[in-house]
Design an enzyme around this catalytic site. Structure first.
Site, short mmCIF file in Angstrom:
data_model
loop_
_atom_site.label_atom_id
_atom_site.label_comp_id
_atom_site.label_asym_id
_atom_site.label_seq_id
_atom_site.Cartn_x
_atom_site.Cartn_y
_atom_site.Cartn_z
N HIS A 153 0.82 -1.22 0.00
CA HIS A 153 0.00 0.00 0.00
C HIS A 153 0.86 1.27 0.00
CE1 HIS A 153 -3.22 2.79 0.97
NE2 HIS A 153 -4.09 1.81 0.86
N GLY A 174 4.07 21.19 12.24
CA GLY A 174 5.29 20.42 12.47
C GLY A 174 6.45 20.93 11.64
N PRO A 175 7.63 20.40 11.90
CA PRO A 175 8.83 20.88 11.22
C PRO A 175 8.90 20.45 9.76
CG PRO A 175 9.35 18.97 12.58
CD PRO A 175 7.93 19.31 12.87
N ALA A 176 9.50 21.31 8.94
CA ALA A 176 9.72 20.97 7.52
C ALA A 176 11.04 20.22 7.43
CB ALA A 176 9.73 22.24 6.67
N PHE A 178 12.86 16.20 7.52
CA PHE A 178 12.62 14.77 7.34
C PHE A 178 12.79 14.03 8.66
CE2 PHE A 178 14.28 10.52 5.80
CZ PHE A 178 13.02 10.04 5.47
N PRO A 183 13.17 10.49 9.71
CA PRO A 183 13.40 9.18 9.10
C PRO A 183 12.66 8.03 9.77
CG PRO A 183 15.35 9.93 10.29
CD PRO A 183 14.42 11.08 10.23
N GLY A 228 8.42 9.44 9.40
CA GLY A 228 7.92 9.98 8.13
C GLY A 228 7.03 11.18 8.36
#
Length: 613
Positions: free
Chosen positions: A83, A164-166, A168, A170, A173
């Site tokens: 998915h 939320g923060p821009a 990544f 890990p 996600g």
């Protein structure tokens, strides 16, 4: 006033590790006031859909706890599944259920998104009704590139998260939170392992459609050559029309095929302002339908995975029938289908009605018979168990009703005991329910006879009407006893002080009015039962005319009994205007009932004479 109820359906990127799934579900359950309705894990999709319900604040708290636990236990850098997904909690929609607006649910989405972004440091995007930008309304658009492309996506200012923060994350996600109408997640299973075959059908049915092709398009459309627009030649994807300009093409699609081609090109990520060299798009068969094809190793078969975002416009059984047709054209067979999560009662009920009528039978049968017909006809037990009471949202269960769940003997014994309830009101409701049931029976016995083909549609309609009346009256059996018991509780309230006396008087008055409203409703439904008895006596199977007659007679007895139960309670009410209004209603119901039952008797007597000739 009815409680505000919200449904929440978070999708977590874990469908294999039961300990992790259970921990997430337990976290949701730990929020006071939420009820988990369904937990649906998928091994090959490696995804679990949880459905829970509750009042607004409780649901927000439950969702946050579930998202938090998922962020602790799921590592997206190690996740693989069929998915599409972009986060440990991939998507978390709110669905308005009862006494709450979409706008109020949007506020809940913002509240949850803000908390997830600030406390868990997870990028959050808002979608559907909560979307802050048009391009974020569609979940598939937000999820494009999935988890693997998220790091690059977050660098693009156009894809800055709503909360939320821009940056990544890990491990977790990103999460998509929003508000939508009820979505039916519905998979149709094929007798093949070929994902490509399932995809070929999925592209035919989904609303956004696919590029138009020519040449080798049968049996599999995928094998054809893509048709591309040329200067001065713009091809309609759904017919042979060729427009000279783009605008002419857009107007043609709107007028002749009822779809917005510009919107469809947007869905495909294609700039519709310059279509030269771009593919012609063939719109899909169903609105509010999203679909992809995949292979499920657990079942050793391919499936068409479908999201129906407005089942009232595009119901699952209609999609299933089209897929069966498309599969047959490709030499394939649909082996069954499955519902992931829950399905609304109305969607399954309408499917049952559809298949009963397709079989030439009446849908005027008990509710569970209609639902079971849908389950069998759609093959909902093909790859996983489908329990009606667990999987149907809004299933009108009467399991908690004491009287109607007794055996006939036990109920009669209960009535015979020296207790004031159950009494005449419950017995009246039972009598009339049996009367309506007989009318439904006669309608069903008529539909199956060739001799009565002219009245087949009428009998089908009457049978369904009789079942609805019967079900209302069945509820009245317990309702009447419950109403009396409430009055009895008020009667026993303390009356030592002036305040206690006033509270008792108020409770007694409310109890009396309820004790009146229940048998009054029984009387009204009893009158309807007599009316349907006349219809089946006049038009139905003549050999069953006495059953129709008995049905009307017992419904008339039920009507008279219900009226007596209204009248006996009126002397305790000082509101003369209310009392007079009730007496007028009772007189009207009795007069109408008497006129109708006399008409019924004449019809039955005449039919019997016809049989004697």
């Amino acid at each position: 006033m009815a409680k505000k109820l919200v449904e929440c359906v978070p999708n977590f990127s874990e469908g294999r590790n039961k300990k992790v799934i259970n921990a997430i579900v337990d976290a949701i359950k730990s929020a006071e006031g939420v009820e988990v309705l369904d937990v649906d894990p998928g091994y090959d999709t490696n995804r679990t859909v949880v459905t829970f319900i509750g009042e607004p604040d409780a649901v927000v708290e439950g969702a946050f706890r579930g998202i938090k636990k998922a962020s602790e236990l799921i590592d997206m850098s190690k996740h693989h599944g069929e998915h599409p997904r972009m986060g440990a909690t991939d998507v978390c929609p709110f669905v308005p259920v009862n006494n709450i607006t979409v706008e109020e649910c949007v506020e809940l989405a913002h509240k949850l998104a803000k908390r997830v972004g600030e406390e868990l440091k997870i990028p959050v995007y808002l979608y559907e009704y909560a979307a802050q930008k048009p391009e974020r309304k569609n979940l598939a658009n937000i999820r494009k590139g999935e988890y693997e492309g998220l790091a690059e996506k977050l660098k693009d200012p156009e894809w800055k998260p709503d909360y939320g923060p821009a940056e990544f994350n890990p491990k977790s996600g990103a999460t998509v939170i929003g508000v939508r109408e009820f979505l039916i997640a519905y998979n149709i299973t094929l007798n093949t392992r070929e994902k490509l075959y399932a995809t070929d059908i999925a592209l035919e049915i989904r609303e956004k459609g696919r590029p138009k092709r020519t040449g080798n398009i049968k049996p599999f459309y995928t094998y054809g050559n893509i048709v591309k627009h040329k200067e001065g030649e713009f091809y309609c994807g759904n017919c042979d029309f060729v427009a000279k300009t783009q605008e002419e093409l857009f107007e043609h699609c709107e007028k002749e095929h009822n779809y917005d081609l510009k919107a469809i090109y947007k869905e495909h990520g294609i700039d519709y302002t310059n279509l030269v060299g771009k593919p012609s798009i063939k719109a899909g068969k169903f609105k509010f339908c999203k679909a992809i094809g995949w292979y499920v190793d657990e079942y050793k078969r391919a499936q068409i995975s479908i999201n129906l975002t407005n089942y009232k416009v595009t119901p699952p059984h209609i999609v299933l029938e089209e897929v069966r047709k498309l599969a047959a054209e490709r030499g394939l067979t649909v082996t069954g289908s499955e519902v992931v999560g829950l399905i609304p009662f109305e969607a399954l009920y309408q499917a049952g009605v559809y298949y009963l009528k397709k079989q030439g039978k009446s849908a005027g049968v008990p509710l569970d018979d209609v639902l079971k017909t849908a389950v069998y006809s759609m093959g909902l037990n093909d790859v996983s168990k489908f329990d009606i009471k667990e999987k149907v949202l809004g299933y009108p269960s009467l399991d908690d009703r004491k009287l109607i769940n007794m055996s006939v003997k036990d109920l009669i014994d209960e009535v015979s005991r020296a207790t004031p309830a159950p009494g005449g009101g419950s017995v009246s409701a039972l009598a009339s329910a049996l009367g309506a049931a007989l009318s439904s029976m006669v309608a069903g016995l008529t539909i199956s006879k060739k001799k009565y083909l002219k009245v087949k549609d009428l009998m089908a309609e009457i049978g369904e009407e009789a079942q609805k009346i019967k079900d209302e009256l069945v509820r009245g059996i317990d309702d009447d006893t419950d109403a009396f018991n409430e009055y009895f509780v008020a009667l026993k309230m303390p009356k030592n002080t002036e305040e206690e006396k006033k509270a008792r008087e108020k409770a007694m008055l409310e109890g009396l009015k309820k004790a009146i409203s229940v048998p009054l409703k029984t009387a009204e439904n009893s009158l309807k039962a007599i009316e349907v008895a006349i219809k089946v006596a006049e038009n139905g199977n003549i050999n069953s005319v006495t059953d129709a007659g008995v049905g009307g007679e017992v419904a008339y007895a039920g009507l008279r009994g219900a009226i007596l139960n209204v009248l006996i309670n009126l002397p305790g009410i000082e509101d003369k205007e209310f009392v007079n209004e009730m007496k007028k209603k009772c007189d009207s119901l009795l007069n109408n009932g008497q006129n109708l039952v006399e008409k019924l008797r004449k019809v039955v007597e005449e039919k019997i004479k016809q049989l004697e000739k």
